[in-house]
Design an enzyme around this catalytic site. Structure first.
Site, PDB file in Angstrom:
ATOM      1  N   GLU A  68      54.247  33.602  56.267  1.00 55.16           N
ATOM      2  CA  GLU A  68      55.686  33.656  56.635  1.00 55.16           C
ATOM      3  C   GLU A  68      55.925  33.603  57.957  1.00 55.16           C
ATOM      4  O   GLU A  68      55.080  34.068  58.914  1.00 55.16           O
ATOM      5  CB  GLU A  68      55.902  35.016  56.213  1.00 55.16           C
ATOM      6  CG  GLU A  68      55.891  35.385  54.792  1.00 55.16           C
ATOM      7  CD  GLU A  68      55.935  36.723  54.453  1.00 55.16           C
ATOM      8  OE1 GLU A  68      56.350  37.182  53.066  1.00 55.16           O
ATOM      9  OE2 GLU A  68      55.365  37.744  55.390  1.00 55.16           O
ATOM     10  N   LYS A  74      57.226  35.552  64.617  1.00 56.82           N
ATOM     11  CA  LYS A  74      55.914  36.044  64.247  1.00 56.82           C
ATOM     12  C   LYS A  74      55.303  35.067  63.072  1.00 56.82           C
ATOM     13  O   LYS A  74      56.308  34.906  62.194  1.00 56.82           O
ATOM     14  CB  LYS A  74      55.780  37.532  63.664  1.00 56.82           C
ATOM     15  CG  LYS A  74      54.375  37.830  63.344  1.00 56.82           C
ATOM     16  CD  LYS A  74      54.115  39.166  63.134  1.00 56.82           C
ATOM     17  CE  LYS A  74      54.478  39.729  61.844  1.00 56.82           C
ATOM     18  NZ  LYS A  74      54.248  41.219  61.459  1.00 56.82           N
ATOM     19  N   GLN A 114      45.579  48.499  56.862  1.00 59.99           N
ATOM     20  CA  GLN A 114      46.757  49.173  57.375  1.00 59.99           C
ATOM     21  C   GLN A 114      46.402  50.878  57.684  1.00 59.99           C
ATOM     22  O   GLN A 114      47.345  51.269  58.179  1.00 59.99           O
ATOM     23  CB  GLN A 114      47.785  48.772  56.508  1.00 59.99           C
ATOM     24  CG  GLN A 114      48.255  47.300  56.624  1.00 59.99           C
ATOM     25  CD  GLN A 114      48.185  46.644  57.853  1.00 59.99           C
ATOM     26  OE1 GLN A 114      48.930  46.928  58.653  1.00 59.99           O
ATOM     27  NE2 GLN A 114      47.905  45.349  57.662  1.00 59.99           N
ATOM     28  N   ASP A 138      55.885  43.737  49.359  1.00 54.71           N
ATOM     29  CA  ASP A 138      56.587  43.058  50.480  1.00 54.71           C
ATOM     30  C   ASP A 138      56.820  41.604  50.291  1.00 54.71           C
ATOM     31  O   ASP A 138      56.738  40.810  51.281  1.00 54.71           O
ATOM     32  CB  ASP A 138      56.057  43.483  51.767  1.00 54.71           C
ATOM     33  CG  ASP A 138      54.405  42.863  51.805  1.00 54.71           C
ATOM     34  OD1 ASP A 138      53.977  42.289  50.880  1.00 54.71           O
ATOM     35  OD2 ASP A 138      53.880  42.895  53.010  1.00 54.71           O
TER      36      ASP A 138
HETATM   37  P1  NAD Z   1      44.122  45.518  52.674  1.00 54.97           P
HETATM   38  O1  NAD Z   1      43.764  44.356  51.463  1.00 54.97           O
HETATM   39  O2  NAD Z   1      43.075  45.441  53.756  1.00 54.97           O
HETATM   40  O3  NAD Z   1      44.126  46.991  51.889  1.00 54.97           O
HETATM   41  C1  NAD Z   1      44.754  47.030  50.538  1.00 54.97           C
HETATM   42  C2  NAD Z   1      43.752  48.119  49.581  1.00 54.97           C
HETATM   43  O4  NAD Z   1      44.723  48.215  48.508  1.00 54.97           O
HETATM   44  C3  NAD Z   1      42.525  47.913  49.162  1.00 54.97           C
HETATM   45  O5  NAD Z   1      41.688  48.610  49.756  1.00 54.97           O
HETATM   46  C4  NAD Z   1      42.730  47.883  47.821  1.00 54.97           C
HETATM   47  O6  NAD Z   1      41.729  48.246  47.181  1.00 54.97           O
HETATM   48  C5  NAD Z   1      43.715  48.656  47.615  1.00 54.97           C
HETATM   49  N1  NAD Z   1      44.458  48.702  46.351  1.00 54.97           N
HETATM   50  C6  NAD Z   1      44.793  47.554  45.608  1.00 54.97           C
HETATM   51  N2  NAD Z   1      45.396  47.909  44.363  1.00 54.97           N
HETATM   52  C7  NAD Z   1      45.524  49.199  44.386  1.00 54.97           C
HETATM   53  C8  NAD Z   1      45.857  50.163  43.475  1.00 54.97           C
HETATM   54  N3  NAD Z   1      46.340  49.989  42.208  1.00 54.97           N
HETATM   55  N4  NAD Z   1      45.705  51.521  43.783  1.00 54.97           N
HETATM   56  C9  NAD Z   1      45.424  52.057  44.727  1.00 54.97           C
HETATM   57  N5  NAD Z   1      44.602  51.190  45.735  1.00 54.97           N
HETATM   58  C10 NAD Z   1      44.856  49.704  45.488  1.00 54.97           C
HETATM   59  O7  NAD Z   1      45.566  45.161  53.059  1.00 54.97           O
HETATM   60  P2  NAD Z   1      46.391  45.701  54.028  1.00 54.97           P
HETATM   61  O8  NAD Z   1      46.182  44.965  55.236  1.00 54.97           O
HETATM   62  O9  NAD Z   1      45.990  47.268  54.559  1.00 54.97           O
HETATM   63  O10 NAD Z   1      47.872  45.658  53.471  1.00 54.97           O
HETATM   64  C11 NAD Z   1      48.255  46.361  52.511  1.00 54.97           C
HETATM   65  C12 NAD Z   1      49.465  45.909  52.077  1.00 54.97           C
HETATM   66  O11 NAD Z   1      50.588  46.331  53.092  1.00 54.97           O
HETATM   67  C13 NAD Z   1      49.667  44.447  51.809  1.00 54.97           C
HETATM   68  O12 NAD Z   1      50.315  44.147  50.452  1.00 54.97           O
HETATM   69  C14 NAD Z   1      50.614  43.650  52.951  1.00 54.97           C
HETATM   70  O13 NAD Z   1      51.172  42.529  52.529  1.00 54.97           O
HETATM   71  C15 NAD Z   1      51.344  45.219  53.260  1.00 54.97           C
HETATM   72  N6  NAD Z   1      51.888  45.095  54.611  1.00 54.97           N
HETATM   73  C16 NAD Z   1      53.254  45.345  54.736  1.00 54.97           C
HETATM   74  C17 NAD Z   1      53.880  45.683  55.933  1.00 54.97           C
HETATM   75  C18 NAD Z   1      55.125  46.059  56.163  1.00 54.97           C
HETATM   76  O14 NAD Z   1      55.834  45.890  57.312  1.00 54.97           O
HETATM   77  N7  NAD Z   1      55.869  46.212  55.053  1.00 54.97           N
HETATM   78  C19 NAD Z   1      52.911  45.309  57.050  1.00 54.97           C
HETATM   79  C20 NAD Z   1      51.732  44.811  56.864  1.00 54.97           C
HETATM   80  C21 NAD Z   1      51.165  44.753  55.560  1.00 54.97           C
END
Ligand code: NAD
Length: 359
Positions: A74, A87, A158, A245
């Site tokens: 993106e 970004k 995160q 997202d």
């Molecule tokens: P990541 O892959 O490092 O961690 C995600 C975690 O979710 C993993 O540990 C995984 O095992 C767990 N998971 C998956 N399905 C699950 C479920 N059903 N129940 C419980 N846990 C589950 O990813 P990340 O970098 O931590 O990002 C997490 C999410 O946040 C991503 O979807 C990312 O796109 C989103 N994000 C959103 C924003 C925002 O501004 N809203 C910013 C950054 C990231």
């Protein structure tokens, strides 16, 4: 790989060149430690809040996304009429299985007057920081007063940043952790040990939400998931839904949305990418900037369920880059980047190239 750093041999840029400040991952980490993590989260929230307060000044558009079956790349541009930023950010949930990150990002801040870039920065760490600072800022307006307990569902990259921001900005000091992968929960608990939290690892989402006044969902799966079913959400909680997202990627059951007052960043983007995808295109939402300016109410009642349907918006990255630009004046953790041609005679680009050969 980052944890065993390699030295990159960057030749010195030519004297007199118009240089762009470049913040590498190494320098971003130095900056965080020089400022202090909690302080930086508080400062970022302040910059983000200030920019929400002047929301009408920003040129806003939903981000431009290139989808593939496994992820999304993106571009997120915005400008306040003086300064421009964009970004580049990825979202590839399958990456962690290949030893790569789900989210990776970098960004640029430019002078709108000349168009010249001023700053280029890594934004993988900065995105985690700004996302967490935004979440906690929103919760400061919407979460039940005095909330101390947060369920943190999804314990990936995160998660610790979210925890730290909620501690620094909202006073949350009790965490209930859950992830489908127990190793992720172990990693999160170990990273946060000794950092002022009472931590309870949980075996199910049901266990995680017990007694929680705030529920953060920050999972990654490129499909409709149901992390929170309706029966898990009690009256009065604040939900900070981060992981849904992009189109086709949601975390909450639709019934949770129907019981919640929903707060969003920029509706045209959230309706396509957020939990809102599941509702009618005209479902009532409140734009968060209106809460910050006092034009709209935040939490009105103890029993109200408030939901921040976070997708991440370009102005938050703008605020974060603006903060880094200012912080570099005190903490000069950057390298000069020779990325602008900028000949002495602006129209003699060719001559500059030929003179370089002669040198
Ligand atoms: P990541 O892959 O490092 O961690 C995600 C975690 O979710 C993993 O540990 C995984 O095992 C767990 N998971 C998956 N399905 C699950 C479920 N059903 N129940 C419980 N846990 C589950 O990813 P990340 O970098 O931590 O990002 C997490 C999410 O946040 C991503 O979807 C990312 O796109 C989103 N994000 C959103 C924003 C925002 O501004 N809203 C910013 C950054 C990231």
């Amino acid at each position: 790989m980052r944890d065993s750093p390699t030295v990159v041999d960057t030749p010195s840029p030519p004297e007199g060149a118009n240089l762009v400040r470049f913040v590498s991952v190494e320098n971003m980490m130095k900056l965080v430690h020089a400022i202090g993590l909690s302080q930086m989260l508080v400062d970022l929230a302040r910059y983000i809040e200030a920019d929400f307060k002047r929301w009408p000044e920003f040129d806003k558009q939903a981000r431009v996304a290139a989808h593939s079956p496994v992820g999304v790349i993106e571009l997120m541009p915005t400008s306040d009429g003086e300064t421009y930023s964009f970004k580049y950010v990825t979202g590839h949930p399958k990456n962690t299985r290949e030893g790569l990150q789900t989210v990776a990002a970098f960004g640029v801040l430019s002078d709108l007057n000349t168009g010249y870039p001023l700053l280029m920065s890594e934004m993988t760490i900065l995105t985690a920081l700004r996302t967490a600072a935004t979440s906690a800022l929103v919760a400061r307006y919407l979460a039940p007063k005095g909330a101390r307990t947060m369920a943190l569902i999804g314990n990936g990259a995160q998660s610790e940043f979210q925890a730290e921001a909620f501690k620094a900005i909202c006073g949350v000091d009790r965490l209930r952790l859950y992830d489908v992968d127990p190793q992720a929960t172990q990693k999160c608990a170990a990273n946060l040990a000794g950092r002022g939290f009472e931590i309870t690892p949980c075996a199910t989402p049901e266990e995680a939400v017990q007694g929680a006044e705030i529920i953060t969902t920050v999972t990654a799966d490129k499909q409709r998931a149901t992390i929170l079913t309706d029966n898990l959400v009690g009256a009065g909680v604040h939900i900070n839904a981060i992981g849904g997202d992009c189109p086709g990627k949601t975390e909450l059951h639709r019934d949770v949305l129907l019981r919640s007052d929903i707060f969003v960043e920029f509706p045209p983007q959230t309706r396509v990418e957020g939990e809102l995808q599941q509702l009618a295109p005209d479902h009532k939402v409140t734009e968060f900037w209106r809460v910050v300016t006092g034009a709209a109410a935040g939490r009105r009642a103890d029993s109200q369920i408030t939901l921040f349907d976070s997708v991440g918006f370009a102005t938050e990255d703008f605020s974060a880059l603006r903060y880094i630009r200012d912080a570099l004046e005190t903490y000069p953790h950057y390298a000069p980047l020779d990325m602008l041609a900028d000949p002495d005679q602006p129209r003699d680009l060719f001559g500059m190239l030929m003179r370089a050969q002669a040198r």
